[in-house]
Design an enzyme around this catalytic site. Structure first.
Site, PDB file in Angstrom:
ATOM      1  N   LYS A   1       0.820  -1.211   0.000  1.00 52.67           N
ATOM      2  CA  LYS A   1       0.000   0.000   0.000  1.00 52.67           C
ATOM      3  C   LYS A   1       0.856   1.264   0.000  1.00 52.67           C
ATOM      4  O   LYS A   1       0.516   2.264  -0.634  1.00 52.67           O
ATOM      5  CB  LYS A   1      -0.957  -0.006   1.185  1.00 52.67           C
ATOM      6  CG  LYS A   1      -1.994  -1.116   1.141  1.00 52.67           C
ATOM      7  CD  LYS A   1      -3.048  -0.979   2.221  1.00 52.67           C
ATOM      8  CE  LYS A   1      -3.975   0.191   1.963  1.00 52.67           C
ATOM      9  NZ  LYS A   1      -4.765   0.035   0.725  1.00 52.67           N
TER      10      LYS A   1
ATOM     11  N   ASP B   1      -5.746   2.959  -3.049  1.00 56.64           N
ATOM     12  CA  ASP B   1      -4.415   3.562  -2.929  1.00 56.64           C
ATOM     13  C   ASP B   1      -4.253   4.716  -3.910  1.00 56.64           C
ATOM     14  O   ASP B   1      -3.593   5.722  -3.605  1.00 56.64           O
ATOM     15  CB  ASP B   1      -3.341   2.507  -3.193  1.00 56.64           C
ATOM     16  CG  ASP B   1      -3.282   1.450  -2.104  1.00 56.64           C
ATOM     17  OD1 ASP B   1      -3.663   1.759  -0.961  1.00 56.64           O
ATOM     18  OD2 ASP B   1      -2.872   0.309  -2.406  1.00 56.64           O
TER      19      ASP B   1
ATOM     20  N   THR C   1     -14.006   6.599   1.279  1.00 54.26           N
ATOM     21  CA  THR C   1     -14.160   6.232  -0.126  1.00 54.26           C
ATOM     22  C   THR C   1     -15.243   5.161  -0.210  1.00 54.26           C
ATOM     23  O   THR C   1     -15.224   4.195   0.542  1.00 54.26           O
ATOM     24  CB  THR C   1     -12.837   5.701  -0.703  1.00 54.26           C
ATOM     25  OG1 THR C   1     -12.400   4.568   0.060  1.00 54.26           O
ATOM     26  CG2 THR C   1     -11.759   6.778  -0.650  1.00 54.26           C
TER      27      THR C   1
END
Length: 307
Positions: free
Chosen positions: A38, A255, A222
């Site tokens: 990540k 990401d 998100t």
């Protein structure tokens, strides 16, 4: 300067007829190798937006071929790799099996990522214009120390609460948020974090608003096709819509959002514009396979074009 302190992995991906259960072996015709972790993903996404020389990556890889490749890949994407330390532990590696329906099973060998240390980040890299980006794939105590040092230098901290640790506690969330300016989660992570604080909330918007108020920071969520939301401690709510797309591969979309979002914040643009750029970048990434290959350049982001 954007500084990413986090994980670097090599992903080994294979397509199988069926994901094997306990005691079973299946054969696959081949495998693909991708760059991941990540931290590394977010660094590449940020560099695609900010440009070469404006993003640094701090973390650890092994003294092995995978480590060489991980560093070379970041450098090729314009990321400064001078803070990446080589260690005796092997470079982190993710083993990913995907069946014909698209379901997957993932095992991550953290390796060198667990050796990452806050001391790897010199004070010279922490200043008022620093935006530090963190995740949850390196030791929490080390990430926390870098966050506190960044705040002490008047820099800003963006912490992506992913993956959520199995042993996450309310104390951990409060400590993390106390060293963070902006917490980024997905819908499930927002609910998990609120639950750790003792709030049993099933709706991610309510959970995120609770997190923002209880910990006095900005909480960004998100939410895939629903776009992204931001909640401030005073109850202010912002929303950016997602592009209408038919995704090819959603790997790395979160990401990509984090990297693009952090890049826009580093330029001191409004939070609304950061949300819009993040959503657009994440959607465009989904149009191509692989975590990093599809991450868009700044020129592809309409939210960042003048006029």
């Amino acid at each position: 300067m954007i500084l990413v302190f986090g994980s670097l992995n090599i992903d080994l991906v294979t397509i199988v007829p069926v994901i094997p259960g306990s005691g079973r072996t299946v054969l696959a015709p081949s495998y693909a190798r991708h760059f991941g972790g990540k931290g590394a993903n977010q660094a590449v996404a940020a560099a695609r937006i900010a440009g070469a020389g404006k993003v640094s990556m701090a973390g650890r890889v092994g003294r092995d071929g995978f480590g060489d490749e991980a560093i070379d890949n970041l450098a090729a994407n314009g990321v400064d790799t001078s803070l990446i330390v080589r260690t005796d532990e092997p470079t982190g590696c993710a083993f990913i099996t995907v069946d014909r329906s698209g379901e997957n099973a993932i095992t991550v060998a953290s390796g060198a990522n667990m050796a990452a240390r806050a001391a790897d980040v010199p004070a010279s890299h922490l200043a008022a214009d620093t935006v530090l980006v963190l995740q949850m794939e390196v030791p929490f105590a080390e990430a926390l120390e870098v966050a506190r040092r960044t705040r002490a230098a008047s820099g800003r901290v963006v912490w992506n609460l992913a993956p959520v640790p199995e042993n996450m506690t309310g104390e951990m969330i409060r400590t993390l948020c106390g060293a963070t300016d902006c917490l980024i989660t997905n819908e499930h992570e927002a609910v998990d974090a609120a639950s750790a604080l003792g709030a049993a909330l099933s709706d991610f918007e309510t959970a995120a608003a609770h997190l923002a108020k209880a910990t006095e920071l900005t909480c960004v969520v998100t939410a895939g096709a629903q776009g992204a939301f931001a909640f401030a401690p005073d109850g202010t709510r912002l929303h950016a819509a997602s592009l209408a797309i038919t995704p090819v591969d959603t790997t790395g979309a979160g990401d990509t959002f984090v990297g693009a979002f952090a890049s826009v914040l580093a330029e001191k643009m409004p939070l609304q514009q950061a949300l819009e750029a993040g959503c657009e970048a994440a959607a465009l990434k989904c149009l191509k396979p692989g975590a990093q290959d599809g991450m868009p350049a700044r020129s592809a982001i309409r939210a960042l074009q003048s006029g």
